[in-house]
Design a protein around this motif. Sequence first.
Motif, PDB file in Angstrom:
ATOM      1  N   ALA A  79     -44.192 -22.584 -47.141  1.00 41.09           N
ATOM      2  CA  ALA A  79     -43.570 -22.841 -48.447  1.00 41.09           C
ATOM      3  C   ALA A  79     -42.094 -23.155 -48.288  1.00 41.09           C
ATOM      4  O   ALA A  79     -41.560 -24.080 -48.924  1.00 41.09           O
ATOM      5  N   ALA A  80     -41.421 -22.419 -47.412  1.00 40.46           N
ATOM      6  CA  ALA A  80     -40.006 -22.705 -47.148  1.00 40.46           C
ATOM      7  C   ALA A  80     -39.842 -24.103 -46.573  1.00 40.46           C
ATOM      8  O   ALA A  80     -38.853 -24.796 -46.840  1.00 40.46           O
ATOM      9  N   THR A  83     -33.687 -17.547 -56.101  1.00 42.72           N
ATOM     10  CA  THR A  83     -35.143 -17.693 -56.060  1.00 42.72           C
ATOM     11  C   THR A  83     -35.539 -18.991 -55.372  1.00 42.72           C
ATOM     12  O   THR A  83     -34.753 -19.934 -55.264  1.00 42.72           O
ATOM     13  N   TYR A  84     -36.809 -19.033 -54.969  1.00 44.14           N
ATOM     14  CA  TYR A  84     -37.338 -20.212 -54.290  1.00 44.14           C
ATOM     15  C   TYR A  84     -37.341 -21.430 -55.203  1.00 44.14           C
ATOM     16  O   TYR A  84     -36.977 -22.534 -54.784  1.00 44.14           O
ATOM     17  N   LEU A  85     -37.723 -21.256 -56.473  1.00 45.72           N
ATOM     18  CA  LEU A  85     -37.791 -22.380 -57.402  1.00 45.72           C
ATOM     19  C   LEU A  85     -36.418 -23.012 -57.602  1.00 45.72           C
ATOM     20  O   LEU A  85     -36.281 -24.248 -57.591  1.00 45.72           O
ATOM     21  N   LEU A  86     -35.404 -22.188 -57.779  1.00 43.10           N
ATOM     22  CA  LEU A  86     -34.054 -22.730 -57.953  1.00 43.10           C
ATOM     23  C   LEU A  86     -33.586 -23.450 -56.689  1.00 43.10           C
ATOM     24  O   LEU A  86     -32.927 -24.489 -56.763  1.00 43.10           O
ATOM     25  N   LEU A 118     -34.147 -23.128 -39.664  1.00 36.63           N
ATOM     26  CA  LEU A 118     -33.784 -21.876 -40.345  1.00 36.63           C
ATOM     27  C   LEU A 118     -34.902 -21.374 -41.249  1.00 36.63           C
ATOM     28  O   LEU A 118     -34.696 -20.448 -42.037  1.00 36.63           O
ATOM     29  N   LEU A 119     -36.087 -21.961 -41.136  1.00 37.11           N
ATOM     30  CA  LEU A 119     -37.163 -21.649 -42.073  1.00 37.11           C
ATOM     31  C   LEU A 119     -37.570 -20.175 -42.072  1.00 37.11           C
ATOM     32  O   LEU A 119     -37.812 -19.605 -43.152  1.00 37.11           O
ATOM     33  N   PRO A 120     -37.682 -19.518 -40.914  1.00 34.95           N
ATOM     34  CA  PRO A 120     -38.053 -18.094 -40.962  1.00 34.95           C
ATOM     35  C   PRO A 120     -37.063 -17.257 -41.773  1.00 34.95           C
ATOM     36  O   PRO A 120     -37.471 -16.404 -42.578  1.00 34.95           O
ATOM     37  N   ALA A 121     -35.766 -17.495 -41.583  1.00 39.04           N
ATOM     38  CA  ALA A 121     -34.753 -16.737 -42.322  1.00 39.04           C
ATOM     39  C   ALA A 121     -34.811 -17.054 -43.812  1.00 39.04           C
ATOM     40  O   ALA A 121     -34.693 -16.158 -44.663  1.00 39.04           O
ATOM     41  N   ILE A 122     -34.998 -18.344 -44.152  1.00 37.76           N
ATOM     42  CA  ILE A 122     -35.079 -18.738 -45.564  1.00 37.76           C
ATOM     43  C   ILE A 122     -36.302 -18.113 -46.214  1.00 37.76           C
ATOM     44  O   ILE A 122     -36.233 -17.578 -47.335  1.00 37.76           O
ATOM     45  N   ALA A 123     -37.434 -18.157 -45.510  1.00 37.30           N
ATOM     46  CA  ALA A 123     -38.673 -17.594 -46.061  1.00 37.30           C
ATOM     47  C   ALA A 123     -38.522 -16.101 -46.328  1.00 37.30           C
ATOM     48  O   ALA A 123     -38.932 -15.603 -47.391  1.00 37.30           O
ATOM     49  N   GLY A 124     -37.928 -15.392 -45.379  1.00 35.98           N
ATOM     50  CA  GLY A 124     -37.748 -13.955 -45.560  1.00 35.98           C
ATOM     51  C   GLY A 124     -36.812 -13.630 -46.703  1.00 35.98           C
ATOM     52  O   GLY A 124     -37.052 -12.693 -47.477  1.00 35.98           O
ATOM     53  N   ASP A 125     -35.748 -14.397 -46.848  1.00 34.98           N
ATOM     54  CA  ASP A 125     -34.750 -14.133 -47.891  1.00 34.98           C
ATOM     55  C   ASP A 125     -35.293 -14.442 -49.281  1.00 34.98           C
ATOM     56  O   ASP A 125     -35.032 -13.712 -50.248  1.00 34.98           O
ATOM     57  N   LEU A 126     -36.052 -15.538 -49.404  1.00 40.56           N
ATOM     58  CA  LEU A 126     -36.547 -15.965 -50.718  1.00 40.56           C
ATOM     59  C   LEU A 126     -37.928 -15.399 -51.039  1.00 40.56           C
ATOM     60  O   LEU A 126     -38.462 -15.651 -52.121  1.00 40.56           O
ATOM     61  N   GLY A 127     -38.519 -14.671 -50.094  1.00 41.77           N
ATOM     62  CA  GLY A 127     -39.802 -14.020 -50.348  1.00 41.77           C
ATOM     63  C   GLY A 127     -40.979 -14.967 -50.422  1.00 41.77           C
ATOM     64  O   GLY A 127     -41.888 -14.769 -51.234  1.00 41.77           O
TER      65      GLY A 127
END
Length: 408
Positions: free
Chosen positions: A55-56, A106-109, A41-50
């Motif tokens: 990085a995702a 956010t990505y950090l959270l 699911l990395l592409p979707a996660i990366a797009g959602d979290l910017g």
Amino acid sequence: MSRNDAGEPGEGRSGRHVRPLLPLALATFAVGTDAFVLAGLLPAIAGDLGVSIPAAGQLVTVFALTLAVAAPVLSWLLSPLDRRKALQLALIAFVVGNVLTAVSPTYLLALLARIVTALGAATITATASSAAVAITPPERRGRAMALVIGGLTLSTALGMPLGNLLGSVDWRLTLWAVAALGVVAAIGVSVALPSLMLPATGLSARLAPLRRPEVLTILAATLLVMAGHYTVYTYIGAMTADITAGAFSRALTMILFAWGVGVLAGNFFAGHLVDKRPMLGVATAALAAGTVLLAISPLAVEHLVVAAVWAVVWGASDGMASVVQQHRLVTLAPASAPVLLGLNSSAIYIGVAVSGGFGGLAQDWLSVTLLGLPAAALALVATAVTVAEGRAGRAATAPQVPEREYAR
């Protein structure tokens, strides 16, 4: 008084032993699904979290590394607790971590939430396995561990595809679903699992097995063989790209499902074998079979049907190795089971983490379809180490011939 009431083998007694194991298997199923499903699911996660896809990908990496480091530490810290309470605490952390990940803006959270999730997951597998050992008679422990570990295995066959299906709608739905599994498992543990206290032993006694060469050998062999198997599993999509590209749309899913079915079958087959056969022999056979199956993978991935059949048998060898290695650790030092099973979880996840980098480096010199060859080399070392351990053990226990016999 019936035969079952008298404590003799029977169907009713078997059922009483199996029922408490089911929520344990569900808990490990949730952990296995959670550990690997985000990778798809990395592409979707990366797009959602910017963030970028690499990085995702660190959400997967930080989960695996946290689990590997925390598993033996938490297993030791929680070992004085009732097994039911330890599992309840672990499942609460696991559920909270997944919920936090699902709602993270956010990505950090999200990264911090994955660490919380991993802390719960780090305790679940080892604690579930030690609980299974504690509530099961010695003659059924292999099958009990196979059932609990089977939950972890089933996650690769069913949990990952289903999670990715949910994730195709919204990746956060997958985390909510895994959290729901954790809640159901926690309820099941609270209702079905009796209160279980392991024998009270001090820290030095619990760590004493780590001074035994056979324990270190088992852990090293587990790390190596998992690195070998997952080197191929991680890149199986690329290895089979030529034969799946021109086939039906779910051809790769079929191969992965075949592998998962094989692992599940290998789990239960090994569970029966180790209850009836010498464990070292079963371990050696499983490791050797895995070596051969990895070595022939370049031939197997040339045809879709052959690849699917090969995946079933390859998966079975992987599933057998997982069960028998854990069973050997528990048999060597039952009182230290939580710590040893925690270390075993670390060995598995370090092996999985190593496999991605190892496979990537190997592709600098080899075609991706030939990755099974360096993977087989790792499995061969694991097999050789296990055989050497067996010979050393036999030599240590062999009767000594008096010196006068040599003089004759």
